[in-house]
Design a protein around this motif. Structure first.
Motif: not given
Length: 310
Positions: A64-83
């Motif tokens: 569960d922690a890895e799943k949340a960490e993955l979302v946060a990291a990818v959001r940081e990388a792509v910002g608002g350029r992709a859902s």
């Protein structure tokens, strides 16, 4: 033949979504830097949505922690350029609710909810499960209909009822029931996404919003071109582009190996973020990897023009 394209269907999460693998380090840990680099590449090549922690993302073996960490990291990388849509489906409603709330907190734009697997729920229990998940957060929900893996179909009549919920907005369709899919498309505002790469164009042509593709991990631009060409009214050319991808789609998705295994084998061969698969999955052998690379090269290499006839 060129025709006038119909109006684009609603696409709450974009049109060209990649079911992204979860990169791991050589020792098997979560590779967040690799995930960010892969996400950046996918978005730059035309993916306007990323689906994390799905089947391709090895969700059964990430914490569960890895799943949340993955979302946060990818959001940081792509910002608002992709859902960013993240998988939260489990066979336990309480666990699924916890993952849904964690996804919202981590910055996801939506959640992918597969039917509870193994339990073989009747349709009324399945409907209640999905409604409870949709009520658990403010995030829009993409249902995942893949009876070949879960053992339970989300029947068209159930989807018609679920479409009335304001936060149930989309379906990832791996039902292999084209008639049932068209029935729901014709009677609801649900955004359908092809979940099987061989159906990307066919489903799009009858009103789907786009696709959630495993093969897009390696050829994002080539798959996006199919949709763009169809949208431009060049339907014959769109069919040709879809057909060109068939060899790679078959090798990656219908070779007897899970798509995660073939995708990571090919990404590794291309020196792109991937890493090992987690047990019980096993890596592809060298022959499989070589065949994947050869098919990839044939797809990405422009075809030679026909010689002039004298």
């Amino acid at each position: 033949m060129t025709t006038t394209p119909p109006p684009l269907p609603p696409s709450p999460f974009g049109r060209a979504l990649c079911a992204m693998i979860t990169p791991f380090t050589g020792s098997g840990g979560l590779d967040l830097d690799g995930a960010q680099r892969l996400a950046e590449r996918l978005v730059a090549a035309g993916c306007d949505g990323l689906v994390l922690s799905g089947t391709t993302g090895e969700s059964p073996t990430t914490t569960d922690a890895e799943k949340a960490e993955l979302v946060a990291a990818v959001r940081e990388a792509v910002g608002g350029r992709a859902s960013i849509v993240t998988g939260v489906g489990t066979f336990d409603t309480r666990h699924t609710l916890d993952l849904t709330r964690a996804a919202e907190k981590a910055g996801a734009d939506g959640v992918l909810v597969v039917s509870p697997y193994y339990s073989r729920l009747p349709q009324d229990a399945l409907e209640a499960h999905f409604r409870e998940v949709a009520d658990a957060s403010g995030l829009p929900v993409m249902l995942y209909d893949i009876p070949g893996r879960t053992g339970t179909r989300i029947e068209p009549d159930t989807l018609l009822r679920l479409a009335e919920h304001p936060r149930i907005v989309a379906v990832k369709d791996c039902s292999y029931d084209f008639l049932g899919t068209q029935k729901v498309l014709s009677r609801t505002e649900l955004a359908y996404y092809a979940g099987c790469d061989e159906h990307n164009l066919a489903l799009y042509a009858v009103g789907a919003a786009g696709y959630v593709s495993t093969v897009a991990n390696v050829v994002p631009a080539q798959l996006r071109a199919v949709l763009d060409t169809f949208d431009a009214g060049e339907t014959t050319e769109a069919a040709r582009l879809q057909q060109r991808a068939t060899e790679l789609v078959e090798l990656m998705m219908a070779s007897g190996l899970p798509g995660t295994v073939t995708t990571k084998a090919l990404l590794s061969d291309l020196n792109l973020p991937s890493g090992p698969v987690r047990a019980p999955l096993r890596p592809a052998d060298r022959t499989t990897a070589a065949n994947l690379r050869a098919a990839y090269e044939r797809l990405v290499t422009p075809p030679r023009p026909h010689a002039a006839v004298r």
